[in-house]
Design a protein around this motif. Structure first.
Motif, PDB file in Angstrom:
ATOM      1  N   LEU A   1       8.236 -14.587 -36.248  1.00  0.00           N
ATOM      2  CA  LEU A   1       9.484 -14.855 -36.964  1.00  0.00           C
ATOM      3  C   LEU A   1      10.689 -14.324 -36.175  1.00  0.00           C
ATOM      4  O   LEU A   1      11.693 -15.037 -36.017  1.00  0.00           O
ATOM      5  CB  LEU A   1       9.452 -14.227 -38.358  1.00  0.00           C
ATOM      6  N   THR A   2      10.582 -13.122 -35.671  1.00  0.00           N
ATOM      7  CA  THR A   2      11.665 -12.553 -34.869  1.00  0.00           C
ATOM      8  C   THR A   2      11.924 -13.414 -33.639  1.00  0.00           C
ATOM      9  O   THR A   2      13.079 -13.684 -33.279  1.00  0.00           O
ATOM     10  CB  THR A   2      11.304 -11.118 -34.428  1.00  0.00           C
ATOM     11  N   SER A   3      10.852 -13.853 -33.000  1.00  0.00           N
ATOM     12  CA  SER A   3      10.994 -14.693 -31.806  1.00  0.00           C
ATOM     13  C   SER A   3      11.700 -16.004 -32.139  1.00  0.00           C
ATOM     14  O   SER A   3      12.579 -16.450 -31.395  1.00  0.00           O
ATOM     15  CB  SER A   3       9.621 -14.989 -31.205  1.00  0.00           C
TER      16      SER A   3
ATOM     17  N   VAL B   1       5.722 -11.715 -22.645  1.00  0.00           N
ATOM     18  CA  VAL B   1       6.495 -12.559 -23.572  1.00  0.00           C
ATOM     19  C   VAL B   1       5.558 -13.241 -24.558  1.00  0.00           C
ATOM     20  O   VAL B   1       5.821 -13.289 -25.764  1.00  0.00           O
ATOM     21  CB  VAL B   1       7.343 -13.605 -22.790  1.00  0.00           C
ATOM     22  N   GLU B   2       4.461 -13.741 -24.045  1.00  0.00           N
ATOM     23  CA  GLU B   2       3.476 -14.396 -24.915  1.00  0.00           C
ATOM     24  C   GLU B   2       2.947 -13.413 -25.957  1.00  0.00           C
ATOM     25  O   GLU B   2       2.819 -13.746 -27.141  1.00  0.00           O
ATOM     26  CB  GLU B   2       2.328 -14.933 -24.066  1.00  0.00           C
ATOM     27  N   LYS B   3       2.665 -12.192 -25.539  1.00  0.00           N
ATOM     28  CA  LYS B   3       2.171 -11.158 -26.454  1.00  0.00           C
ATOM     29  C   LYS B   3       3.218 -10.844 -27.512  1.00  0.00           C
ATOM     30  O   LYS B   3       2.902 -10.741 -28.701  1.00  0.00           O
ATOM     31  CB  LYS B   3       1.813  -9.901 -25.658  1.00  0.00           C
ATOM     32  N   TYR B   4       4.493 -10.712 -27.100  1.00  0.00           N
ATOM     33  CA  TYR B   4       5.570 -10.420 -28.035  1.00  0.00           C
ATOM     34  C   TYR B   4       5.712 -11.540 -29.070  1.00  0.00           C
ATOM     35  O   TYR B   4       5.882 -11.271 -30.260  1.00  0.00           O
ATOM     36  CB  TYR B   4       6.889 -10.228 -27.277  1.00  0.00           C
ATOM     37  N   ILE B   5       5.625 -12.781 -28.608  1.00  0.00           N
ATOM     38  CA  ILE B   5       5.765 -13.914 -29.531  1.00  0.00           C
ATOM     39  C   ILE B   5       4.620 -13.937 -30.532  1.00  0.00           C
ATOM     40  O   ILE B   5       4.822 -14.197 -31.722  1.00  0.00           O
ATOM     41  CB  ILE B   5       5.856 -15.243 -28.750  1.00  0.00           C
ATOM     42  N   LYS B   6       3.409 -13.637 -30.074  1.00  0.00           N
ATOM     43  CA  LYS B   6       2.261 -13.613 -30.991  1.00  0.00           C
ATOM     44  C   LYS B   6       2.377 -12.475 -31.999  1.00  0.00           C
ATOM     45  O   LYS B   6       1.984 -12.622 -33.153  1.00  0.00           O
ATOM     46  CB  LYS B   6       0.964 -13.482 -30.204  1.00  0.00           C
ATOM     47  N   GLU B   7       2.914 -11.324 -31.559  1.00  0.00           N
ATOM     48  CA  GLU B   7       3.037 -10.179 -32.459  1.00  0.00           C
ATOM     49  C   GLU B   7       4.186 -10.344 -33.447  1.00  0.00           C
ATOM     50  O   GLU B   7       4.117  -9.853 -34.571  1.00  0.00           O
ATOM     51  CB  GLU B   7       3.242  -8.889 -31.651  1.00  0.00           C
TER      52      GLU B   7
END
Length: 82
Positions: free
Chosen positions: A59-61, A50-56
């Motif tokens: 804006l979407t997050s 989740v942390e990786k997804y938020i960093k990548e």
């Protein structure tokens, strides 16, 4: 004498049964500890992904979080009006 022998036999049987229960409890405790470790590992992996997804995709997050908040607000406000 017969009562003493019967009592002794019953006590021996109870000791055996409590010993069996103790080993069962020990096995369950060991299994629970192993499963707890697996759950912790899975939670850590999920948190990292989740942390990786938020960093990548920041804006979407943020938009997903905002949309979830709006949806929760709508659902909660409708349930209080009834």
């Amino acid at each position: 004498m017969a009562m003493t022998d019967d009592f002794r036999k019953e006590m021996d049987q109870l000791k055996k049964e409590f010993s069996d229960i103790g080993s069962l409890v020990s096995s369950v405790k060991e299994l629970a500890n192993k499963q707890g470790g697996r759950v912790v590992d899975m939670a850590e992996d999920t948190g990292e992904s989740v942390e990786k997804y938020i960093k990548e995709r920041p804006l979407t997050s943020a938009l997903v979080i905002f949309g979830s908040g709006v949806l929760a607000g709508v659902l909660l406000s409708n349930s209080t009006k009834r």
